[in-house]
Design an enzyme around this catalytic site. Structure first.
Site, PDB file in Angstrom:
ATOM      1  CG  HIS A 126      -1.829   1.165   1.333  1.00 47.00           C
ATOM      2  ND1 HIS A 126      -3.153   1.109   0.989  1.00 47.00           N
ATOM      3  CD2 HIS A 126      -1.609   2.448   1.746  1.00 47.00           C
ATOM      4  CE1 HIS A 126      -3.712   2.293   1.163  1.00 47.00           C
ATOM      5  NE2 HIS A 126      -2.797   3.127   1.631  1.00 47.00           N
ATOM      6  CD  GLU A 127       1.424   3.540   3.674  1.00 49.06           C
ATOM      7  OE1 GLU A 127       1.572   4.614   3.049  1.00 49.06           O
ATOM      8  OE2 GLU A 127       0.381   3.269   4.324  1.00 49.06           O
ATOM      9  CG  HIS A 136       0.277   6.233  -0.694  1.00 50.16           C
ATOM     10  ND1 HIS A 136      -0.708   7.011  -1.240  1.00 50.16           N
ATOM     11  CD2 HIS A 136      -0.309   5.524   0.308  1.00 50.16           C
ATOM     12  CE1 HIS A 136      -1.864   6.784  -0.594  1.00 50.16           C
ATOM     13  NE2 HIS A 136      -1.643   5.878   0.344  1.00 50.16           N
ATOM     14  CD  GLU A 185      -5.682   5.682   0.334  1.00 48.99           C
ATOM     15  OE1 GLU A 185      -4.828   6.574   0.541  1.00 48.99           O
ATOM     16  OE2 GLU A 185      -5.701   4.610   0.971  1.00 48.99           O
TER      17      GLU A 185
HETATM   18 ZN    ZN Z   1      -3.116   5.235   1.759  1.00 43.71          ZN
END
Ligand code: ZN
Length: 502
Positions: A270-271, A274, A300
């Site tokens: 997830h990170e 980003h 996101e």
């Molecule tokens: Zn996030």
């Protein structure tokens, strides 16, 4: 991006903006250090340092000279644009937007608001510990007043519009509702249908998974999707996040548990999603307001795309499951099918951050509706727990046993503003599916590529259509530019129904 005819005012603008960017970067570094390494007794000095850095950055940015220099560069930007150089005009437009927002808010309000935030945060921690909403309710009333006051500094149709705009520029209550209302109508019955099926087991994810091995496996995977460790790092923190000090220093943090497989891996993915966005912004934008993502929703969309559409797909695990099995002895007797079912299982939860891919948005929609009702004055703060619990019953079929597992669970309303805190999560999920569908159409069978461990084509497509532009476009422009259409629900609902329905 400069040539010999660059006027002095242009250099002055770049210099002023890069000072602001460096002060903010230093603040982010101090914050990253606080979250990863800072000794427990050092919080007070660090708090002071963070306050000073953010004050300095803010003061430098709202200096009237910045406004003058923006005006002085209008002609130069226009001429450059005629000659095909978009950079100066894009930079002026984005900086002007940020400058206008920052200078509309009186510093007297900023100070009042900051002191309220500190006060309500510590009261919220207490209230949540005792599961006693009444304790923090009067301060939440004040947050509502402050949020309305903040909104009043900006022109608006709905009182929440300026608050939404601060994280998802250009979005309004109306534009968000236009996608959220039909989303809820489709999701509630779909969730009802899916939970009729027997609950998949996640036993395969429990066992002994040393953190070092989990970290090494996650490192290998995020490197393969393109996270550049020569311009980043991965460390542990209590809450995972991505942070940036400059475009060549984009870091992520993760969280994990050696008794279970999943949290560490998916927080890393997830990170890293980003971070891929930030690491692939046009390097010429560094030190300017263009060196950011377009909005919280677009940001996101990238973390969700890599975490869910890639990292929870069968094709991804065709490639990585045998590798996971050779890394983790605890997975050696599991089948790939069992493993896939476990990482994709749908289980209704009271807690947003524990929610699966399908039910997650219902948590967001509940919060979005309730915060608007409070801002509109239709819902009194004292009635929030009842309204919250009623929605959990109607949308998720769950009884909320106490406020700690109800309306006190998220920090957002108790650390800053009400209005605009949550919609980015769901806008991101919707956009992720639309981008993925478009990429798939243009790149051919992405799943076949994933099964061979090839992620560069997707990452390069995203760089080409989203990442490199940074904050040069508003979020809705990013969507149209990348997919040829405005944000739409179809691809996302198709994805969810294909994966969980039937
Ligand atoms: Zn996030």
């Amino acid at each position: 991006m400069q040539n010999t005819t660059t006027p002095p005012a242009w250099n002055e603008l770049l210099e002023r903006l890069s000072e602001v960017a460096d002060l903010r970067g230093a603040g982010a570094l101090a914050h990253w250090d606080q979250a990863t390494l800072l000794p427990s007794g050092s919080a007070s000095g660090r708090g002071r340092m963070l306050g000073t850095l953010s004050k300095l950055a803010h003061e430098r940015f709202i200096n009237p000279r910045v406004g003058e220099v923006l005006n002085l560069n209008e002609d130069f930007a226009r001429q450059e644009q005629i000659q095909g150089n978009e950079f100066p005009s894009r930079l002026l437009a984005t900086t002007r937007r940020d400058y206008d927002k920052a200078t509309r808010v009186p510093s007297e309000f900023e100070a009042r608001f900051a002191s309220h935030c500190a006060q309500i945060y510590s009261k919220w921690e207490e209230a949540r510990g005792e599961s006693n909403f009444g304790k923090v309710a009067p301060l939440l009333e004040k947050t509502l007043d402050l949020s309305r006051e903040l909104a009043s500094f900006f022109p608006h149709k709905h009182i929440a519009d300026p608050l939404i705009d601060s994280s998802d520029a250009g979005e309004t209550v109306e534009s968000v509702r236009a996608v959220f209302t039909p989303l809820r109508e489709a999701l509630v019955p779909l969730v009802r249908e899916v939970i009729q099926k027997p609950l998949a087991s996640d036993a395969v994810l429990r066992g002994h998974f040393p953190l070092q091995e989990q970290g090494a496996f996650a490192t290998q995977v995020i490197q393969s999707i393109g996270y550049d460790f020569s311009r980043g790092r991965m460390d542990f923190s209590a809450h995972p996040f991505m942070t940036k000090f400059a475009l060549d220093d984009v870091r992520i943090t993760i969280r994990g548990d050696e008794r279970e497989w999943g949290e560490l891996f998916f927080s890393a993915l997830h990170e890293a999603g980003h971070a891929l966005y930030e690491q692939n912004i046009d390097p010429h934008f560094d030190g300017t307001p263009l060196a950011e993502g377009a909005s919280s929703g677009v940001h996101e969309s990238q973390s969700r795309l890599w975490e869910n559409l890639v990292g929870r797909s069968p094709a991804f695990w065709d490639f990585y499951f045998p590798r996971a099995q050779s890394t983790f002895p605890a997975l050696q007797n599991a089948s790939q099918d069992e493993f896939l079912k476990a990482i994709n299982r749908v289980k209704r939860s009271l807690i947003r951050t524990d929610a699966d891919e399908l039910t997650y948005n219902l948590h967001v929609l509940i919060r979005f509706d309730l915060e608007l009702e409070m801002l509109e004055g239709k819902l009194a703060v004292r009635d929030l727990p009842d309204a919250w619990n009623a929605r959990y019953q109607s949308d998720l079929g769950l009884d909320v046993p106490d406020d700690a597992r109800g309306c006190l669970q998220d920090v957002h309303w108790f650390s800053g503003l009400i209005g605009g805190a949550f919609q980015g999560y769901t806008l991101g999920n919707i956009l992720a599916a639309q981008l993925f569908e478009t990429a798939q159409r243009e790149l051919g069978d992405l799943n076949a590529q994933f099964a061979r461990g090839e992620f560069a084509p997707l990452r390069e497509w995203l760089t080409q259509h989203v990442y490199r532009f940074g904050a040069t476009m508003l979020p809705h422009q990013v969507v149209v530019q990348a997919t040829g259409r405005a944000l739409e629900l179809g691809p996302y609902l198709g994805y969810l129904k294909g994966k969980f329905g039937g």
